[in-house]
Scaffold this motif. Structure first.
Motif, PDB file in Angstrom:
ATOM      1  N   HIS A 105     129.387  28.800  29.497  1.00 17.63           N
ATOM      2  CA  HIS A 105     130.640  28.923  28.754  1.00 17.63           C
ATOM      3  C   HIS A 105     131.347  30.223  29.131  1.00 17.63           C
ATOM      4  N   THR A 106     132.628  30.129  29.423  1.00 20.14           N
ATOM      5  CA  THR A 106     133.411  31.323  29.711  1.00 20.14           C
ATOM      6  C   THR A 106     133.841  31.961  28.395  1.00 20.14           C
ATOM      7  N   VAL A 107     134.467  33.125  28.488  1.00 23.41           N
ATOM      8  CA  VAL A 107     134.945  33.820  27.290  1.00 23.41           C
ATOM      9  C   VAL A 107     135.937  32.961  26.516  1.00 23.41           C
ATOM     10  N   GLY A 108     136.718  32.166  27.205  1.00 26.62           N
ATOM     11  CA  GLY A 108     137.697  31.302  26.560  1.00 26.62           C
ATOM     12  C   GLY A 108     137.142  29.964  26.128  1.00 26.62           C
ATOM     13  N   SER A 109     135.794  29.847  26.107  1.00 30.05           N
ATOM     14  CA  SER A 109     135.091  28.633  25.669  1.00 30.05           C
ATOM     15  C   SER A 109     135.252  27.464  26.635  1.00 30.05           C
ATOM     16  N   GLN A 110     135.708  27.739  27.842  1.00 35.39           N
ATOM     17  CA  GLN A 110     135.751  26.686  28.850  1.00 35.39           C
ATOM     18  C   GLN A 110     134.362  26.518  29.451  1.00 35.39           C
ATOM     19  N   LEU A 111     134.076  25.314  29.948  1.00 36.71           N
ATOM     20  CA  LEU A 111     132.778  25.049  30.546  1.00 36.71           C
ATOM     21  C   LEU A 111     132.842  25.279  32.050  1.00 36.71           C
ATOM     22  N   VAL A 133     128.966  16.005  16.637  1.00 31.88           N
ATOM     23  CA  VAL A 133     130.358  15.781  17.014  1.00 31.88           C
ATOM     24  C   VAL A 133     131.133  15.652  15.707  1.00 31.88           C
ATOM     25  N   THR A 134     131.821  16.727  15.326  1.00 30.96           N
ATOM     26  CA  THR A 134     132.601  16.722  14.083  1.00 30.96           C
ATOM     27  C   THR A 134     134.075  16.901  14.403  1.00 30.96           C
ATOM     28  N   THR A 135     134.483  18.098  14.799  1.00 27.06           N
ATOM     29  CA  THR A 135     135.874  18.275  15.220  1.00 27.06           C
ATOM     30  C   THR A 135     136.113  17.647  16.595  1.00 27.06           C
ATOM     31  N   GLY A 136     135.068  17.634  17.425  1.00 33.03           N
ATOM     32  CA  GLY A 136     135.181  17.028  18.748  1.00 33.03           C
ATOM     33  C   GLY A 136     135.647  17.980  19.836  1.00 33.03           C
ATOM     34  N   TYR A 137     135.991  19.220  19.481  1.00 37.17           N
ATOM     35  CA  TYR A 137     136.547  20.149  20.472  1.00 37.17           C
ATOM     36  C   TYR A 137     135.575  20.428  21.618  1.00 37.17           C
ATOM     37  N   THR A 138     134.316  20.669  21.279  1.00 33.74           N
ATOM     38  CA  THR A 138     133.339  21.018  22.311  1.00 33.74           C
ATOM     39  C   THR A 138     133.100  19.854  23.261  1.00 33.74           C
ATOM     40  N   VAL A 139     132.976  18.663  22.707  1.00 37.00           N
ATOM     41  CA  VAL A 139     132.741  17.482  23.537  1.00 37.00           C
ATOM     42  C   VAL A 139     133.954  17.181  24.407  1.00 37.00           C
ATOM     43  N   GLU A 140     135.146  17.349  23.857  1.00 36.96           N
ATOM     44  CA  GLU A 140     136.361  17.142  24.649  1.00 36.96           C
ATOM     45  C   GLU A 140     136.394  18.109  25.835  1.00 36.96           C
ATOM     46  N   SER A 141     135.975  19.361  25.597  1.00 38.10           N
ATOM     47  CA  SER A 141     135.917  20.339  26.686  1.00 38.10           C
ATOM     48  C   SER A 141     134.911  19.910  27.743  1.00 38.10           C
TER      49      SER A 141
END
Length: 212
Positions: A105-111, A133-141
């Motif tokens: 994970h980068t500082v900007g939470s990108q993979l 998977v709740t908000t889905g943000y991490t999985v979408e990334s």
């Protein structure tokens, strides 16, 4: 506060949901249940049980070359890879093996995938495994990263999920809101508990919780 975890059995050996009710803050939302999947991710018997349930969705009609593990689910991912490469399934997989990969994970939470791991994504059929998977943000990334690195997303699997679909893919999970009918999640700016003056009990993420 001391976590008062309650175990919710499922009727299946080694499968249970450990939860604590309160006011918790994640990086993306405020929730009224902390779902502790630490033992599920780390204890081999539980990880195997989760893997055996999750792979049922993929054994018959999904090619999986790589399992992308989020939220510290590497043990579950390895168990899923073992299940998916048993006799009778490997025929669907051109490489007759499965890579188990964890993104950086980068500082900007990108993979990010380095040059030594990117080939395990490029041109591969990739299954995303997450703790929740709740908000889905991490999985979408994760799906965006797979596409960026030339991979082919084929599905999303999680221990707990409030969404049936995310990033255009169905979400397979062991537990869902039917197991926690009063589960609630809000954007931090619209949190009713904050507006009512209820203090946050703990900051939580995939590593655990930090009481306030």
């Amino acid at each position: 506060m001391a976590m008062n975890l309650v175990k919710l059995p499922t009727g299946k050996t080694n499968l249970m949901l450990r939860v604590c009710k309160g006011h918790f803050a994640t990086s993306h939302s405020h929730i009224n249940y902390y779902i502790d999947v630490t033992m599920t991710k780390s204890r081999l018997s539980e990880a195997r049980a989760v893997a055996a349930e999750l792979v049922k969705e993929y054994t018959l009609n999904t090619i999986v070359d790589t399992i992308l593990c989020l939220d510290g689910t590497e043990v579950i991912g390895a168990c899923m890879a073992s299940e998916l490469t048993k006799a009778g399934y490997a025929n669907m997989n051109a490489h007759q093996t499965i890579y188990v990969v964890t993104p950086e994970h980068t500082v900007g939470s990108q993979l990010l995938f380095r040059e030594n791991t990117a080939p395990m994504i490029a041109g591969k059929h990739v299954l995303v495994v997450a703790a929740s998977v709740t908000t889905g943000y991490t999985v979408e990334s994760a799906v965006e990263a797979i596409n960026y690195y030339g991979g082919i997303p084929v599905g999303i699997a999680a221990i707990f999920a409030t969404q049936q679909e995310c990033a255009g893919f169905p979400v397979t999970s062991i537990f869902d809101p039917n197991d926690l009918p009063d589960y609630e999640s809000y954007d931090s700016h619209a949190c009713p508990w904050c507006k009512a003056g209820q203090k946050i009990d703990a900051l939580v993420n995939s590593f655990g919780y930090s009481s306030l």
